[in-house]
Design an enzyme around this catalytic site. Structure first.
Site, mmCIF file in Angstrom:
data_model
loop_
_atom_site.group_PDB
_atom_site.id
_atom_site.type_symbol
_atom_site.label_atom_id
_atom_site.label_comp_id
_atom_site.label_asym_id
_atom_site.label_seq_id
_atom_site.Cartn_x
_atom_site.Cartn_y
_atom_site.Cartn_z
ATOM 1 N N CYS A 151 -1.944 69.946 8.863
ATOM 2 C CA CYS A 151 -3.244 69.551 8.291
ATOM 3 C C CYS A 151 -4.414 69.947 9.186
ATOM 4 O O CYS A 151 -5.531 70.124 8.700
ATOM 5 C CB CYS A 151 -3.342 68.038 8.123
ATOM 6 N N ARG B 76 -14.822 62.950 0.868
ATOM 7 C CA ARG B 76 -14.515 64.291 1.384
ATOM 8 C C ARG B 76 -15.272 65.397 0.650
ATOM 9 O O ARG B 76 -15.350 66.525 1.142
ATOM 10 C CB ARG B 76 -13.002 64.549 1.380
ATOM 11 N N ASN C 233 -7.348 71.493 4.461
ATOM 12 C CA ASN C 233 -7.925 71.118 3.166
ATOM 13 C C ASN C 233 -9.186 71.900 2.798
ATOM 14 O O ASN C 233 -9.743 71.700 1.722
ATOM 15 C CB ASN C 233 -8.251 69.621 3.148
ATOM 16 N N ARG D 223 -4.118 64.228 -5.252
ATOM 17 C CA ARG D 223 -5.305 64.931 -4.765
ATOM 18 C C ARG D 223 -5.634 66.213 -5.520
ATOM 19 O O ARG D 223 -6.749 66.709 -5.411
ATOM 20 C CB ARG D 223 -5.150 65.258 -3.278
ATOM 21 N N ASP E 85 1.659 69.138 1.693
ATOM 22 C CA ASP E 85 2.011 69.608 3.041
ATOM 23 C C ASP E 85 2.542 68.487 3.936
ATOM 24 O O ASP E 85 3.022 68.745 5.031
ATOM 25 C CB ASP E 85 0.829 70.337 3.698
ATOM 26 N N ASN F 197 -6.109 57.041 1.724
ATOM 27 C CA ASN F 197 -4.643 57.164 1.625
ATOM 28 C C ASN F 197 -4.052 55.963 2.353
ATOM 29 O O ASN F 197 -4.757 55.289 3.110
ATOM 30 C CB ASN F 197 -4.165 58.526 2.173
ATOM 31 N N HIS G 8 -0.480 64.557 -0.090
ATOM 32 C CA HIS G 8 -0.702 66.006 -0.072
ATOM 33 C C HIS G 8 0.684 66.634 0.080
ATOM 34 O O HIS G 8 1.481 66.149 0.896
ATOM 35 C CB HIS G 8 -1.523 66.438 1.157
#
Ligand code: ARG
Length: 298
Positions: free
Chosen positions: A277, A98, A79, A152, A183, A26, A181
């Site tokens: 997060c 990830r 996540n 994502r 959030d 990111n 994201h």
């Protein structure tokens, strides 16, 4: 302000033992700058510990995922999955860096299930990507999910979430790669307001938000607060925990009866994450639909 009963809030977190900025997925992540900063890791440990302490002080219970070498982003437990009504829907990640966390988080959720803290652990249908509560945020007041998609998570994941939890999903397309994201740009607050950064969403996304949230319940934040990740807040009763908050936003939240607690999380901002997060709520409950309809009809 009437608040949801948050007295038994339970969160999932992961100590930042192996946290680092070691790849770029990111626009906030700069591994070279991180590597040059000898104090970076110690600062992250301090900031995480202060956040953890704050949650415990406020009466929350925190469950811990064991950290793992080589998985620097495992600290971002938001996540890992999405959990509602004691059902966990495990995340599937977009980036290979990830994806390696998936098995680790699955084991953590099986352990929570074995301890009786959740009833079921489910997987997304093959081929769908959805990065847990990073892109799927529960709005307890409206009994629905806000789901971000684009960078994502897949738009098609909305149907999977609807199937898994039998609750409505409002899917919003994300429009700014810094807010990759959802959030990072939208937070339903415990009192029913929705705090969000309009420029992080497309015109259709903004229209969907305005359609669902009455003008007096909308808290539109400025880009300066967006960049401080003010929308990435953890709400607990009337307390809102966030890394940073500008004076105007703080005054507005204060006026609405919130107690803004800022606890610096700049080490995690360097990875594109902040308070929300670093936590995952495990005890969210929906309103049974029959009851929700009665409330709507009343
Ligand atoms: N470096 C992490 C990533 O890019 C940060 C994740 C932040 N988590 C969140 N829920 N927004 O995936």
């Amino acid at each position: 302000m009437t608040l949801l009963n948050d007295c038994t809030a339970r969160f999932l977190m992961c100590r930042p033992e192996h946290f680092a900025v070691s790849y770029t997925i990111n626009p906030w992540m700069n591994p070279k700058r991180w590597a040059r900063d000898a104090g970076a890791h110690a600062a992250a440990e301090r900031e995480w510990t202060a956040l953890h302490r704050k949650l415990v002080e406020l009466g929350a219970v925190v469950e811990l995922v064991p950290p793992a070498a080589g998985l620097p982003d495992l600290v971002f437990t938001a996540n890992a999955a999405f959990v509602l009504d004691r059902q966990a829907l495990l995340a599937r990640f977009r980036h290979p860096q990830r994806q390696r966390e998936e098995a680790h988080f699955e084991a953590a959720f099986r352990a929570l299930q074995a301890r009786g803290l959740i009833d079921a652990v489910r997987k997304l249908p093959e081929g769908l990507v959805l990065e847990g509560a990073g892109d799927c945020v529960w709005d307890g007041r409206r009994n629905l999910f806000w789901m971000g998609y684009g960078p994502r998570s897949d738009a098609a994941a909305a149907c999977a979430v609807e199937d898994a939890f039998a609750r409505e999903v409002v899917a919003l397309e994300l429009a700014d790669e810094r807010f990759y994201h959802m959030d990072t740009a939208l937070a339903p607050l415990p009192g029913g307001e929705v705090m969000y950064l309009p420029s992080a969403f497309t015109a259709a996304g903004n229209a969907a938000i305005r359609e669902r949230v009455a003008p007096q319940a909308r808290i539109e934040i400025a880009i300066e607060d967006g960049r401080r990740f003010a929308a990435n807040a953890v709400g607990l009763g009337e307390t809102l925990i966030m890394s940073g908050c500008g004076r105007r936003l703080r005054a507005e939240l204060d006026e609405r009866g919130y107690d803004v607690v800022s606890t610096p999380l700049s080490s995690f901002l360097r990875s594109g994450g902040s308070a929300f997060c670093l936590t995952l709520r495990l005890d969210r409950r929906s309103v049974p639909l029959a009851k929700a309809h009665n409330v709507a009809a009343a």
